[in-house]
Design a protein around this motif. Structure first.
Motif, PDB file in Angstrom:
ATOM      1  N   THR A   1       0.817  -1.207   0.000  1.00 50.45           N
ATOM      2  CA  THR A   1       0.000   0.000   0.000  1.00 50.45           C
ATOM      3  C   THR A   1       0.855   1.263   0.000  1.00 50.45           C
ATOM      4  OG1 THR A   1      -1.860   1.097   1.082  1.00 50.45           O
ATOM      5  CG2 THR A   1      -0.215   0.059   2.533  1.00 50.45           C
ATOM      6  N   ASN A   2       2.025   1.216   0.656  1.00 48.06           N
ATOM      7  CA  ASN A   2       2.918   2.378   0.657  1.00 48.06           C
ATOM      8  C   ASN A   2       3.476   2.635  -0.736  1.00 48.06           C
ATOM      9  OD1 ASN A   2       2.970   3.089   3.542  1.00 48.06           O
ATOM     10  ND2 ASN A   2       3.828   1.053   3.779  1.00 48.06           N
ATOM     11  N   THR A   3       3.935   1.568  -1.364  1.00 50.01           N
ATOM     12  CA  THR A   3       4.474   1.688  -2.717  1.00 50.01           C
ATOM     13  C   THR A   3       3.408   2.207  -3.685  1.00 50.01           C
ATOM     14  OG1 THR A   3       6.038  -0.105  -2.336  1.00 50.01           O
ATOM     15  CG2 THR A   3       5.493   0.394  -4.631  1.00 50.01           C
ATOM     16  N   ARG A   4       2.205   1.699  -3.583  1.00 50.44           N
ATOM     17  CA  ARG A   4       1.143   2.149  -4.487  1.00 50.44           C
ATOM     18  C   ARG A   4       0.854   3.637  -4.325  1.00 50.44           C
ATOM     19  NH1 ARG A   4      -1.629  -2.211  -2.963  1.00 50.44           N
ATOM     20  NH2 ARG A   4      -3.215  -0.916  -2.026  1.00 50.44           N
ATOM     21  N   ARG A   5       0.942   4.120  -3.086  1.00 49.01           N
ATOM     22  CA  ARG A   5       0.705   5.551  -2.852  1.00 49.01           C
ATOM     23  C   ARG A   5       1.832   6.393  -3.452  1.00 49.01           C
ATOM     24  NH1 ARG A   5      -0.386   5.225   2.056  1.00 49.01           N
ATOM     25  NH2 ARG A   5       1.714   5.612   2.812  1.00 49.01           N
ATOM     26  N   VAL A   6       3.075   5.944  -3.288  1.00 44.90           N
ATOM     27  CA  VAL A   6       4.210   6.679  -3.870  1.00 44.90           C
ATOM     28  C   VAL A   6       4.114   6.679  -5.396  1.00 44.90           C
ATOM     29  CG1 VAL A   6       6.715   6.761  -4.105  1.00 44.90           C
ATOM     30  CG2 VAL A   6       5.691   6.188  -1.886  1.00 44.90           C
ATOM     31  N   LEU A   7       3.779   5.531  -5.970  1.00 44.22           N
ATOM     32  CA  LEU A   7       3.642   5.450  -7.430  1.00 44.22           C
ATOM     33  C   LEU A   7       2.517   6.359  -7.917  1.00 44.22           C
ATOM     34  CD1 LEU A   7       4.012   1.583  -7.994  1.00 44.22           C
ATOM     35  CD2 LEU A   7       5.631   3.356  -8.746  1.00 44.22           C
ATOM     36  N   ALA A   8       1.396   6.356  -7.207  1.00 45.69           N
ATOM     37  CA  ALA A   8       0.259   7.189  -7.614  1.00 45.69           C
ATOM     38  C   ALA A   8       0.678   8.652  -7.672  1.00 45.69           C
ATOM     39  CB  ALA A   8      -0.903   7.004  -6.642  1.00 45.69           C
ATOM     40  N   ARG A   9       1.438   9.087  -6.688  1.00 43.88           N
ATOM     41  CA  ARG A   9       1.821  10.492  -6.606  1.00 43.88           C
ATOM     42  C   ARG A   9       2.983  10.806  -7.555  1.00 43.88           C
ATOM     43  NH1 ARG A   9       1.339  10.918   0.052  1.00 43.88           N
ATOM     44  NH2 ARG A   9      -0.939  11.088   0.087  1.00 43.88           N
ATOM     45  N   ALA A  10       4.098  10.134  -7.350  1.00 49.41           N
ATOM     46  CA  ALA A  10       5.313  10.493  -8.087  1.00 49.41           C
ATOM     47  C   ALA A  10       5.203  10.167  -9.571  1.00 49.41           C
ATOM     48  CB  ALA A  10       6.517   9.771  -7.481  1.00 49.41           C
ATOM     49  N   MET A  11       4.555   9.054  -9.905  1.00 49.59           N
ATOM     50  CA  MET A  11       4.503   8.616 -11.292  1.00 49.59           C
ATOM     51  C   MET A  11       3.253   9.103 -12.017  1.00 49.59           C
ATOM     52  SD  MET A  11       4.712   4.689 -12.780  1.00 49.59           S
ATOM     53  CE  MET A  11       6.476   4.471 -12.524  1.00 49.59           C
ATOM     54  N   HIS A  12       2.101   9.071 -11.325  1.00 51.19           N
ATOM     55  CA  HIS A  12       0.835   9.337 -12.004  1.00 51.19           C
ATOM     56  C   HIS A  12       0.192  10.671 -11.633  1.00 51.19           C
ATOM     57  CE1 HIS A  12       1.001   5.366 -13.694  1.00 51.19           C
ATOM     58  NE2 HIS A  12       1.050   4.809 -12.504  1.00 51.19           N
ATOM     59  N   GLY A  13       0.778  11.397 -10.683  1.00 51.56           N
ATOM     60  CA  GLY A  13       0.237  12.710 -10.353  1.00 51.56           C
ATOM     61  C   GLY A  13      -1.082  12.675  -9.615  1.00 51.56           C
ATOM     62  N   GLN A  14      -1.403  11.533  -8.988  1.00 45.35           N
ATOM     63  CA  GLN A  14      -2.661  11.398  -8.245  1.00 45.35           C
ATOM     64  C   GLN A  14      -2.368  11.339  -6.748  1.00 45.35           C
ATOM     65  OE1 GLN A  14      -5.737  11.267  -9.721  1.00 45.35           O
ATOM     66  NE2 GLN A  14      -4.793  11.517 -11.741  1.00 45.35           N
ATOM     67  N   PRO A  15      -3.211  11.942  -5.919  1.00 41.92           N
ATOM     68  CA  PRO A  15      -2.944  11.949  -4.475  1.00 41.92           C
ATOM     69  C   PRO A  15      -3.126  10.589  -3.817  1.00 41.92           C
ATOM     70  CG  PRO A  15      -5.055  12.970  -4.949  1.00 41.92           C
ATOM     71  CD  PRO A  15      -4.398  12.724  -6.269  1.00 41.92           C
ATOM     72  N   GLN A  16      -4.008   9.749  -4.377  1.00 46.00           N
ATOM     73  CA  GLN A  16      -4.269   8.432  -3.809  1.00 46.00           C
ATOM     74  C   GLN A  16      -4.241   7.394  -4.921  1.00 46.00           C
ATOM     75  OE1 GLN A  16      -4.358   8.009  -0.661  1.00 46.00           O
ATOM     76  NE2 GLN A  16      -4.703  10.115   0.060  1.00 46.00           N
ATOM     77  N   PRO A  17      -3.821   6.179  -4.596  1.00 47.25           N
ATOM     78  CA  PRO A  17      -3.757   5.133  -5.617  1.00 47.25           C
ATOM     79  C   PRO A  17      -5.136   4.633  -6.023  1.00 47.25           C
ATOM     80  CG  PRO A  17      -3.172   4.242  -3.478  1.00 47.25           C
ATOM     81  CD  PRO A  17      -3.330   5.716  -3.286  1.00 47.25           C
ATOM     82  N   ALA A  18      -5.232   4.128  -7.250  1.00 49.03           N
ATOM     83  CA  ALA A  18      -6.411   3.386  -7.663  1.00 49.03           C
ATOM     84  C   ALA A  18      -6.407   2.051  -6.921  1.00 49.03           C
ATOM     85  CB  ALA A  18      -6.370   3.166  -9.175  1.00 49.03           C
ATOM     86  N   PRO A  19      -7.506   1.320  -6.951  1.00 41.83           N
ATOM     87  CA  PRO A  19      -7.514  -0.004  -6.315  1.00 41.83           C
ATOM     88  C   PRO A  19      -6.385  -0.870  -6.864  1.00 41.83           C
ATOM     89  CG  PRO A  19      -9.739   0.647  -6.936  1.00 41.83           C
ATOM     90  CD  PRO A  19      -8.814   1.685  -7.495  1.00 41.83           C
ATOM     91  N   PRO A  20      -5.858  -1.772  -6.037  1.00 46.67           N
ATOM     92  CA  PRO A  20      -4.731  -2.612  -6.448  1.00 46.67           C
ATOM     93  C   PRO A  20      -5.021  -3.346  -7.747  1.00 46.67           C
ATOM     94  CG  PRO A  20      -5.225  -2.924  -4.131  1.00 46.67           C
ATOM     95  CD  PRO A  20      -6.312  -2.072  -4.684  1.00 46.67           C
ATOM     96  N   SER A  21      -4.012  -3.417  -8.619  1.00 50.59           N
ATOM     97  CA  SER A  21      -4.166  -4.166  -9.870  1.00 50.59           C
ATOM     98  C   SER A  21      -2.802  -4.640 -10.347  1.00 50.59           C
ATOM     99  CB  SER A  21      -4.820  -3.303 -10.941  1.00 50.59           C
ATOM    100  OG  SER A  21      -3.864  -2.442 -11.528  1.00 50.59           O
ATOM    101  N   ARG A  22      -2.825  -5.478 -11.368  1.00 43.78           N
ATOM    102  CA  ARG A  22      -1.578  -5.998 -11.912  1.00 43.78           C
ATOM    103  C   ARG A  22      -0.712  -4.890 -12.501  1.00 43.78           C
ATOM    104  NH1 ARG A  22       0.184 -11.233 -11.453  1.00 43.78           N
ATOM    105  NH2 ARG A  22      -1.258 -12.170  -9.973  1.00 43.78           N
ATOM    106  N   ARG A  23      -1.337  -3.768 -12.850  1.00 40.80           N
ATOM    107  CA  ARG A  23      -0.556  -2.673 -13.417  1.00 40.80           C
ATOM    108  C   ARG A  23       0.444  -2.116 -12.413  1.00 40.80           C
ATOM    109  NH1 ARG A  23      -3.027   2.951 -15.329  1.00 40.80           N
ATOM    110  NH2 ARG A  23      -2.176   3.459 -13.279  1.00 40.80           N
TER     111      ARG A  23
END
Length: 299
Positions: free
Chosen positions: A148-170
DNA sequence: GATGCGTGGTT
DNA sequence: TAACCAAGCAT
């Protein structure tokens, strides 16, 4: 330097340096831990860390491994002992799954914790996160580890979103794209992304001033847009079946002989039908058993 | 993909 | 203080 998904890999060296300078000194990161408990210790730590905060896991992990230091030792214990030792860590089905994993490791892997991700995924209670966490943090292999921590960092740093989308294979593909070829560095990057999300890039109040990825962060570059909040709302606990199950199990853990009549597990519960439903579901889950009108932990 | 599953600390 | 949050998994 542009702050976009394409720019993020440029921050990876700084991320590695940041982790080497700032990583918390957690038990499962110490060399002595690995020397003493090996991959099994890492596996046990990851089970306990599934949805339970680090600071609550630490003392329970030490007690658990002191009692059962190997898969064979745990497999030889009874479910009752296992559920009792799990204590108040929460989600006690994890204790049964861990016990089942130990038995399968003894039966199918000669008592040695498997290194292969698919073999780990085949064990009860092990999913995408735990399988790769064991393969990477216990064996040093090259896989993307996404929590969940990694998904939040990816959402912000990579995708420009404050919160991650639901977990997925992506998520795994996103993380794989950031990993250095070097095996050792890739393991550090996996750990560093989790550490960043746990300590700086937190859900509520991110400390961007100290973040090694600030210059590459797409969310920061975009001015911290609110975005769409797709987080799942957590059901109320007060008055829930979960609370009822927890109260029953707590009573049976605390009973002197670990056996009580159903009415006395949680006496004067406001909704008797809810208590009975909870008892049935606990029996179905194998967390308790009924024996001649008495309830007890499963033997 | 949505839901059920504990417990306790923080805001 | 009710709501949020926490190294997920199974169904």
């Amino acid at each position: 330097m542009r702050a976009t998904a394409e720019a993020l890999p440029e921050g990876i060296d700084d991320l590695i340096t940041w982790y080497q300078d700032n990583a918390r000194d957690l038990p499962w990161r110490r060399a002595e831990f690995h020397e003493r408990y090996g991959a099994w210790g890492v596996l046990v730590s990851e089970f306990m860390l599934q949805q339970t905060p680090v600071n609550r896991v630490i003392p329970h992990l030490a007690a658990w491994l002191d009692r059962w230091a190997t898969p064979a030792a745990l497999a030889a214990a009874s479910p009752a002992e296992v559920v009792h030792q799990w204590a108040s860590l929460g989600y006690p089905r994890r204790a049964l799954w861990l016990h089942g994993a130990a038995s399968r490791i003894v039966a199918e892997h000669e008592g040695q914790t498997p290194r292969d991700v698919d073999a780990l995924l085949a064990l009860p209670g092990i999913g995408d996160y735990t399988a790769r966490a064991v393969a990477v943090f216990a064996f040093g292999d090259h896989h993307p580890v996404v929590d969940t921590n990694t998904r939040r960092v990816l959402a912000r740093a990579m995708h420009g979103q404050p919160q991650p989308a639901p977990p997925s294979r992506r998520d795994l593909d996103d993380m794989r794209a950031l990993l250095p070829e070097d095996v050792g560095d890739s393991a550090i990057v996996n750990a560093a992304m989790m550490e960043l999300g746990a300590t700086l890039c937190t859900a509520r109040a991110p400390r961007c001033a100290s973040c090694p990825l600030a210059a590459q962060c797409a969310w920061r570059a975009a001015g911290y847009p609110a975005g769409e909040d797709r987080r799942r709302k957590q059901a109320a606990y007060e008055g829930s079946d979960r609370q009822t199950r927890g109260a029953i199990l707590r009573a049976l853990r605390g009973a002197v002989d670990h056996a009580l009549p159903a009415e006395l597990t949680i006496a004067d519960w406001p909704r008797p039908e809810q208590r009975d439903r909870a008892i049935d579901s606990l029996i179905a889950d194998g967390l308790i058993e009924a024996d001649e009108g008495m309830l007890r932990l499963p033997h």
